[in-house]
Design a protein around this motif. Structure first.
Motif, mmCIF file in Angstrom:
data_model
loop_
_atom_site.group_PDB
_atom_site.id
_atom_site.type_symbol
_atom_site.label_atom_id
_atom_site.label_comp_id
_atom_site.label_asym_id
_atom_site.label_seq_id
_atom_site.Cartn_x
_atom_site.Cartn_y
_atom_site.Cartn_z
ATOM 1 N N LEU A 1 43.183 47.403 41.852
ATOM 2 C CA LEU A 1 43.105 46.150 42.249
ATOM 3 C C LEU A 1 44.158 45.343 42.541
ATOM 4 C CD1 LEU A 1 40.035 45.743 39.756
ATOM 5 C CD2 LEU A 1 39.914 45.167 42.117
ATOM 6 N N ARG A 2 45.191 45.651 41.667
ATOM 7 C CA ARG A 2 46.342 44.950 41.880
ATOM 8 C C ARG A 2 47.244 45.274 42.979
ATOM 9 N NH1 ARG A 2 44.628 40.563 39.604
ATOM 10 N NH2 ARG A 2 45.183 40.043 37.365
ATOM 11 N N ALA A 3 47.078 46.884 43.221
ATOM 12 C CA ALA A 3 48.012 47.326 44.290
ATOM 13 C C ALA A 3 47.326 46.906 45.617
ATOM 14 C CB ALA A 3 47.966 49.018 44.187
ATOM 15 N N GLN A 4 46.194 46.781 45.775
ATOM 16 C CA GLN A 4 45.384 46.439 46.897
ATOM 17 C C GLN A 4 45.449 44.945 47.183
ATOM 18 O OE1 GLN A 4 41.833 48.725 48.095
ATOM 19 N NE2 GLN A 4 42.397 50.526 46.739
ATOM 20 N N GLY A 5 46.201 44.047 46.411
ATOM 21 C CA GLY A 5 46.212 42.873 46.656
ATOM 22 C C GLY A 5 45.289 41.962 45.917
ATOM 23 N N PHE A 6 44.489 42.080 45.004
ATOM 24 C CA PHE A 6 43.546 41.292 44.150
ATOM 25 C C PHE A 6 44.388 40.572 43.242
ATOM 26 C CE2 PHE A 6 41.110 40.355 40.524
ATOM 27 C CZ PHE A 6 40.108 39.533 41.031
ATOM 28 N N ASP A 7 44.703 39.260 43.427
ATOM 29 C CA ASP A 7 45.537 38.505 42.405
ATOM 30 C C ASP A 7 44.539 37.356 41.402
ATOM 31 O OD1 ASP A 7 44.556 36.506 44.442
ATOM 32 O OD2 ASP A 7 46.405 36.229 45.125
ATOM 33 N N GLY A 8 43.322 37.738 41.428
ATOM 34 C CA GLY A 8 42.463 36.865 40.723
ATOM 35 C C GLY A 8 42.372 37.344 39.292
ATOM 36 N N ARG A 9 41.410 36.862 38.642
ATOM 37 C CA ARG A 9 41.215 37.129 37.148
ATOM 38 C C ARG A 9 40.745 38.505 37.070
ATOM 39 N NH1 ARG A 9 36.211 34.702 33.575
ATOM 40 N NH2 ARG A 9 36.814 35.302 31.427
ATOM 41 N N LEU A 10 41.190 39.342 36.103
ATOM 42 C CA LEU A 10 40.904 40.604 35.840
ATOM 43 C C LEU A 10 40.532 40.772 34.454
ATOM 44 C CD1 LEU A 10 40.396 43.624 36.670
ATOM 45 C CD2 LEU A 10 43.119 43.781 36.478
ATOM 46 N N VAL A 11 39.260 41.285 34.262
ATOM 47 C CA VAL A 11 38.922 41.360 32.739
ATOM 48 C C VAL A 11 38.466 42.697 32.745
ATOM 49 C CG1 VAL A 11 37.101 40.562 31.086
ATOM 50 C CG2 VAL A 11 37.771 39.114 32.908
ATOM 51 N N GLY B 1 52.153 43.686 33.019
ATOM 52 C CA GLY B 1 52.143 43.491 34.610
ATOM 53 C C GLY B 1 50.735 43.496 35.358
ATOM 54 N N LEU B 2 49.711 43.971 34.798
ATOM 55 C CA LEU B 2 48.428 43.863 35.230
ATOM 56 C C LEU B 2 47.896 42.619 35.231
ATOM 57 C CD1 LEU B 2 46.831 47.217 33.751
ATOM 58 C CD2 LEU B 2 47.652 46.770 36.382
ATOM 59 N N ASP B 3 48.531 41.797 34.303
ATOM 60 C CA ASP B 3 47.781 40.379 33.996
ATOM 61 C C ASP B 3 46.611 40.525 33.888
ATOM 62 O OD1 ASP B 3 48.045 37.634 33.834
ATOM 63 O OD2 ASP B 3 47.821 37.323 35.844
ATOM 64 N N ALA B 4 45.918 41.374 32.926
ATOM 65 C CA ALA B 4 44.437 41.453 32.860
ATOM 66 C C ALA B 4 44.145 40.776 31.304
ATOM 67 C CB ALA B 4 44.005 42.812 32.888
ATOM 68 N N GLU B 5 42.906 40.723 31.249
ATOM 69 C CA GLU B 5 42.226 40.146 29.760
ATOM 70 C C GLU B 5 41.720 41.398 29.243
ATOM 71 O OE1 GLU B 5 39.388 36.637 30.008
ATOM 72 O OE2 GLU B 5 40.650 36.025 31.759
#
Length: 421
Positions: A20-30, A69-73
């Motif tokens: 998700l992060r590698a493919q450009g998703f920069d939103g909220r990740l749970v 770095g993944l900036d996930a919850e």
């Protein structure tokens, strides 16, 4: 799509987050995980971890720096208990809900348990907690160990137990262990590994019951294979033996149940998703709802559910691309490859074998139904073409044959035979 929820925090869930992060998703990740542990590698549980050659630190798939770095919850130690009909809300068993725009189902599978097997000394091996409990039992001197199931998990676990000095018997209902994936000729050669490792192999008979002792009393039957069987009597019962369907009883201090796994789909009951031995998906891991995809052991992709290590690492790339696109724009295409380590031997397989395929030894020797020194390379063939390759302790010839097979049939998928356990 501003919020994506990944339900499952094991191998496929972690790889999904990375994609998700590698493919450009920069939103909220749970990321929701039912185990309290951060993602860890399951294949070593039956081998290096069980035998004491690896500690828990070596199982870690990620570290604090990467997780930051993944900036996930990370919601660990909590189970998902439901998904609303539109796939926009994940319900958790602690009462919380997660509103989301996209969902990745990566809940994996759970080890099948022997009916009525809630006895001290009876184990499955799927999770880190399972492996901890089993290893703790095995360190207390020589034990009589019975492994129910001669598949890859059973064989690797038996190998580790034998290496620790225990008296081990493997019970397999089929005529030969691994006969389904390998065919009878090659399964015979793999069965010889058990003899080489000093392990008794009992085939062609099932298990009728587990015997146990309650407190200081006499041994009695405490489990059967009958549906809906429930054990009675006081707690504190300890396994003492395994009764076979032919009437024999194998004494046992420890019983390891390796009879497969069941996909974790119970929490999806009531959703609109199609469930049949997993979550039904198209060839791109997309379910009937375009905002919901599934990966790993729980996903039935294009009609096939693959409990393999690299399926859990390859599928997320395609699934995430399709999730972010809102439709299927890519599909999973790969040639299966798995390997397994048993009794000091490395088994490798690539390709797709069918029952009618013929098999021949291309390199190496076979003596009296057992691999000769240096192992062998075997080719499965159909209509004059190679369909699959199998080797034991012949890594270089296998790699050459595998590359040729990949050239003829497509890219090779690297798969750990023990999968995610």
């Amino acid at each position: 799509m501003r919020t994506v929820t990944v339900v499952g925090a094991s191998l496929s869930g972690l790889y999904t987050a990375r994609e998700l992060r590698a493919q450009g998703f920069d939103g909220r990740l749970v990321i929701v995980g039912d185990e309290a542990h951060a993602p860890y590698d399951r294949p070593p549980l039956s081998k290096d971890f069980l035998s004491g050659r690896a500690d828990e630190a070596r199982l870690a798939l990620t570290d604090a720096e990467e997780r930051a770095g993944l900036d996930a919850e990370w919601l660990l130690g909590v189970r998902a208990r439901g998904l609303d009909a539109r796939g926009r809300t994940v319900l958790l068993d602690d009462g919380r809900t997660v509103s989301t725009d996209g969902v990745v189902i990566a809940t994996g599978a759970s080890a099948r348990r022997f009916p009525g097997d809630d006895l001290t000394g009876v184990h499955t091996l799927r999770t880190l907690d399972d492996a901890r409990a089993l290893r703790e039992e095995l360190i207390h001197g020589p034990r009589r160990v019975v492994v129910i199931g001669g598949g890859f998990i059973g064989a690797e676990t038996a190998s580790s137990c034998a290496g620790l000095g225990h008296d081990v018997i493997v019970v397999e209902a089929a005529p030969l262990p691994l006969v389904a994936p390998l065919g009878p000729e090659m399964a015979t050669l793999c069965a010889a590994l058990h003899r080489r490792g000093g392990v008794e192999l009992v085939t062609g008979t099932g298990v009728a019951a587990l015997r146990g002792r309650s407190g200081g009393g006499a041994s009695r039957d405490l489990g059967t294979t009958g549906p809906g069987h429930a054990q009675d009597g006081p707690a504190g019962r300890t396994v003492t033996g395994v009764e076979l369907s032919d009437g024999r009883v194998l004494p046992a201090d420890v019983v390891i149940v390796g009879i497969g796994a069941t996909p974790n789909t119970g929490w999806l009951a009531g959703s609109t998703l199609a469930l049949q031995d997993g979550v039904l998906c198209d060839d791109g891991c997309v379910t009937g709802l375009p905002q919901v995809v599934a990966v790993g052991d729980v996903a039935r992709v294009g009609g096939t559910r693959s409990e393999h290590w690299t399926s859990a690492t390859e599928q997320p790339r395609v699934a995430v691309g399709n999730l972010l696109a809102g439709r299927t724009v890519g599909t999973v295409t790969a040639l299966p490859y798995f390997w397994s380590d048993q009794y000091g031997a490395r088994i490798q397989f690539a390709g797709r074998r069918r029952t009618a395929d013929t098999v021949r030894i291309a390199e190496g020797t076979v003596v009296d139904g057992a691999p000769g020194e240096g192992g062998f390379l075997a080719l499965y063939e159909r209509d004059g073409r190679t369909t699959a390759v199998l080797s034991m302790d012949r890594p270089r010839p296998f790699m050459r044959a595998r590359r040729q097979l990949a050239y003829e049939q497509g890219p090779v998928e690297q798969v750990e035979a023990t999968a995610n356990l």
